[in-house]
Scaffold this active site. Structure first.
Site, PDB file in Angstrom:
ATOM      1  CB  SER A 115      -1.003  -0.062   1.062  1.00 44.21           C
ATOM      2  OG  SER A 115      -0.119  -0.336   2.196  1.00 44.21           O
ATOM      3  CG  HIS A 136      -2.880  -0.487  -2.844  1.00 40.98           C
ATOM      4  ND1 HIS A 136      -3.116   0.835  -2.613  1.00 40.98           N
ATOM      5  CD2 HIS A 136      -3.292  -1.105  -1.674  1.00 40.98           C
ATOM      6  CE1 HIS A 136      -3.486   0.776  -1.428  1.00 40.98           C
ATOM      7  NE2 HIS A 136      -3.543  -0.275  -0.782  1.00 40.98           N
ATOM      8  CD  GLU A 148      -3.479   3.823  -5.169  1.00 35.95           C
ATOM      9  OE1 GLU A 148      -3.282   4.988  -5.454  1.00 35.95           O
ATOM     10  OE2 GLU A 148      -3.265   2.970  -4.295  1.00 35.95           O
ATOM     11  CG  ASN A 186      -2.567   4.121   1.891  1.00 30.76           C
ATOM     12  OD1 ASN A 186      -3.519   4.397   2.503  1.00 30.76           O
ATOM     13  ND2 ASN A 186      -2.278   2.945   1.383  1.00 30.76           N
TER      14      ASN A 186
HETATM   15  N1  3HC Z   1     -17.721  -8.810   2.384  1.00 33.01           N
HETATM   16  C1  3HC Z   1     -19.029  -8.712   1.685  1.00 33.01           C
HETATM   17  N2  3HC Z   1     -19.889  -7.879   1.822  1.00 33.01           N
HETATM   18  C2  3HC Z   1     -19.480  -6.910   2.740  1.00 33.01           C
HETATM   19  C3  3HC Z   1     -18.402  -6.868   3.417  1.00 33.01           C
HETATM   20  C4  3HC Z   1     -17.375  -7.950   3.169  1.00 33.01           C
HETATM   21  N3  3HC Z   1     -16.356  -8.014   4.169  1.00 33.01           N
HETATM   22  N4  3HC Z   1     -18.406  -5.943   4.406  1.00 33.01           N
HETATM   23  C5  3HC Z   1     -19.359  -5.159   3.976  1.00 33.01           C
HETATM   24  N5  3HC Z   1     -20.150  -5.665   3.040  1.00 33.01           N
HETATM   25  C6  3HC Z   1     -21.471  -5.138   2.593  1.00 33.01           C
HETATM   26  C7  3HC Z   1     -22.567  -5.433   3.357  1.00 33.01           C
HETATM   27  O1  3HC Z   1     -23.195  -6.702   2.892  1.00 33.01           O
HETATM   28  C8  3HC Z   1     -23.208  -4.091   2.690  1.00 33.01           C
HETATM   29  O2  3HC Z   1     -24.088  -4.598   1.369  1.00 33.01           O
HETATM   30  P1  3HC Z   1     -25.431  -3.732   0.951  1.00 33.01           P
HETATM   31  O3  3HC Z   1     -25.065  -2.195   0.995  1.00 33.01           O
HETATM   32  O4  3HC Z   1     -25.581  -4.014  -0.494  1.00 33.01           O
HETATM   33  O5  3HC Z   1     -26.576  -4.323   1.878  1.00 33.01           O
HETATM   34  C9  3HC Z   1     -22.533  -3.384   2.341  1.00 33.01           C
HETATM   35  O6  3HC Z   1     -21.131  -3.857   2.080  1.00 33.01           O
HETATM   36  C10 3HC Z   1     -22.444  -2.204   3.392  1.00 33.01           C
HETATM   37  O7  3HC Z   1     -22.108  -2.911   4.455  1.00 33.01           O
HETATM   38  P2  3HC Z   1     -22.645  -2.520   5.998  1.00 33.01           P
HETATM   39  O8  3HC Z   1     -24.265  -2.262   6.043  1.00 33.01           O
HETATM   40  O9  3HC Z   1     -22.369  -3.776   6.852  1.00 33.01           O
HETATM   41  O10 3HC Z   1     -22.011  -1.414   6.681  1.00 33.01           O
HETATM   42  P3  3HC Z   1     -21.827  -0.106   5.871  1.00 33.01           P
HETATM   43  O11 3HC Z   1     -22.822   0.384   5.037  1.00 33.01           O
HETATM   44  O12 3HC Z   1     -21.092   0.723   7.258  1.00 33.01           O
HETATM   45  O13 3HC Z   1     -20.548  -0.356   5.151  1.00 33.01           O
HETATM   46  C11 3HC Z   1     -18.512  -0.325   4.427  1.00 33.01           C
HETATM   47  C12 3HC Z   1     -19.652  -0.916   5.405  1.00 33.01           C
HETATM   48  C13 3HC Z   1     -18.536  -0.928   3.033  1.00 33.01           C
HETATM   49  C14 3HC Z   1     -17.143  -0.722   5.058  1.00 33.01           C
HETATM   50  C15 3HC Z   1     -18.297   1.133   4.416  1.00 33.01           C
HETATM   51  O14 3HC Z   1     -18.536   1.645   5.675  1.00 33.01           O
HETATM   52  C16 3HC Z   1     -17.126   1.857   3.671  1.00 33.01           C
HETATM   53  O15 3HC Z   1     -17.192   1.955   2.645  1.00 33.01           O
HETATM   54  N6  3HC Z   1     -16.285   2.355   4.438  1.00 33.01           N
HETATM   55  C17 3HC Z   1     -15.089   3.023   3.982  1.00 33.01           C
HETATM   56  C18 3HC Z   1     -13.925   1.708   3.378  1.00 33.01           C
HETATM   57  C19 3HC Z   1     -12.867   2.436   2.725  1.00 33.01           C
HETATM   58  O16 3HC Z   1     -12.591   3.653   2.731  1.00 33.01           O
HETATM   59  N7  3HC Z   1     -12.205   1.439   2.526  1.00 33.01           N
HETATM   60  C20 3HC Z   1     -10.873   1.620   2.070  1.00 33.01           C
HETATM   61  C21 3HC Z   1      -9.677   1.855   3.202  1.00 33.01           C
HETATM   62  S1  3HC Z   1      -8.080   2.270   2.816  1.00 33.01           S
HETATM   63  C22 3HC Z   1      -7.484   0.801   2.147  1.00 33.01           C
HETATM   64  O17 3HC Z   1      -8.035  -0.292   2.396  1.00 33.01           O
HETATM   65  C23 3HC Z   1      -6.116   0.799   1.650  1.00 33.01           C
HETATM   66  C24 3HC Z   1      -5.072   0.345   2.412  1.00 33.01           C
HETATM   67  O18 3HC Z   1      -3.650   0.438   1.707  1.00 33.01           O
HETATM   68  C25 3HC Z   1      -4.982   0.982   3.799  1.00 33.01           C
END
Ligand code: 3HC
Length: 282
Positions: A115, A136, A148, A186
């Site tokens: 990342s 990524h 990415e 990032n």
């Molecule tokens: N597997 C399958 N489906 C999943 C899941 C998983 N692990 N986690 C969440 N979901 C699905 C749920 O079933 C739900 O589906 P629906 O909307 O169709 O019903 C949907 O995703 C939303 O889940 P929830 O209702 O449980 O919860 P939220 O609405 O709060 O969404 C989230 C959860 C998708 C994680 C949302 O909060 C989000 O987008 N958060 C930001 C995530 C983000 O920014 N990620 C990037 C991080 S940076 C990174 O990864 C880079 C690294 O280098 C650090």
């Protein structure tokens, strides 16, 4: 094509899952048997969620049966493509890449889910670096469409194109970026998280009000502190260290509150506590 993923933490298991979901056989590797057991449980949980929404083409049982969970690195030897997804630490990544290179064929595609670490730097540890690139993914991998793709100086342009097209066929929507520390995601996200932590340290607002500002004011799905807990505070610290070392700029320096939480093993959601408290699934 046969895929392997080395490293079965949050990212590695998500990557293995999406390839298995798309019909490919996947070898999911980790040195820790516990990590492999956790990966299987988390993948089943995620597949059940996706099935309830009707977004799987196959049953969770058939998808999981395409995955082999193993601590034996030799199992990746027949792979067409291997993705490294171990800890974001240069020493661990380089050791892993050397082992992958020594186990697979000369033409096997090797991707790193790094990342923040330079692909040119990592490519020094891969024979035939034209078959090596950064791939990524974002957490949760089964949900987030972005990937990415990072080209090193020696990465072949054919490989970039091939991997781009492959990812599109499995439902991802990639961007192509130059090899700079932290790439785009990032490099921009970590200073936001860092600044939110500093605002928290300086008592500008409570953690929940800092997060609410971003959820309601900018329509982010999570505020920066909840997002840091979600990514893992150790992961955030590792990424900030790489950025701080490479750019030498204080805008990337891990704040003391982050270091203290990591030192106390309060790593966010996965350990049950970070900026917030969580229920940890047994
Ligand atoms: N597997 C399958 N489906 C999943 C899941 C998983 N692990 N986690 C969440 N979901 C699905 C749920 O079933 C739900 O589906 P629906 O909307 O169709 O019903 C949907 O995703 C939303 O889940 P929830 O209702 O449980 O919860 P939220 O609405 O709060 O969404 C989230 C959860 C998708 C994680 C949302 O909060 C989000 O987008 N958060 C930001 C995530 C983000 O920014 N990620 C990037 C991080 S940076 C990174 O990864 C880079 C690294 O280098 C650090």
């Amino acid at each position: 094509m046969k895929f392997s993923v080395v490293g079965s933490g949050t990212m590695g298991r998500g990557i293995g899952q999406i390839f298995a979901q798309s019909g490919y056989n996947v070898v999911q590797v980790d040195v820790s048997k516990q990590a492999l057991d956790n990966a299987r449980v988390a993948i089943i949980d995620s597949l059940n969620k996706l099935e309830r929404k009707g977004s799987l083409k196959d049953t969770p049982d058939r998808i999981i049966s395409r995955m082999e969970f193993t601590d034996n690195m030799d199992s990746i030897s027949e792979s067409d493509m291997v993705i490294e997804a171990v800890f974001e630490r240069l020493d661990i990544k380089t050791e892993t890449l050397k082992r992958i290179g020594a186990t697979v064929g000369k033409n096997t595609i090797i991707g790193s889910n790094t990342s923040s670490i330079s692909i040119n730097l990592l490519s020094a540890y891969v024979d035939n670096p034209e078959r090596f690139m950064g791939i990524h993914f974002f957490n949760p991998v089964p949900v987030m469409k972005l990937v990415e793709l990072v080209s090193g100086e020696k990465t072949s342009s054919d490989l970039m194109k091939k991997v781009y097209e492959l990812l599109v066929t499995i439902g991802k929507d990639p961007v192509t970026v130059r090899d700079f520390p932290g790439f785009v995601s990032n490099r921009v996200l970590m200073p936001l998280i860092r600044e939110a932590i500093l605002a928290f340290e300086e008592s500008v607002a409570s953690a929940s009000d800092i997060d609410k500002t971003f959820r309601l004011g900018m329509n982010h799905p999570m505020g920066p502190l909840e997002l840091a807990d979600f990514i893992g505070l150790d992961v955030c610290q590792d990424i900030m260290e790489v950025l701080y070392t490479n750019y030498g700029d204080p805008r990337f320096k891990p704040p003391i509150t982050l270091r203290n939480l990591v030192n106390s093993k309060k790593l966010g959601r996965k350990t049950g506590e970070g900026f917030y408290k969580y229920e940890v699934k047994k």
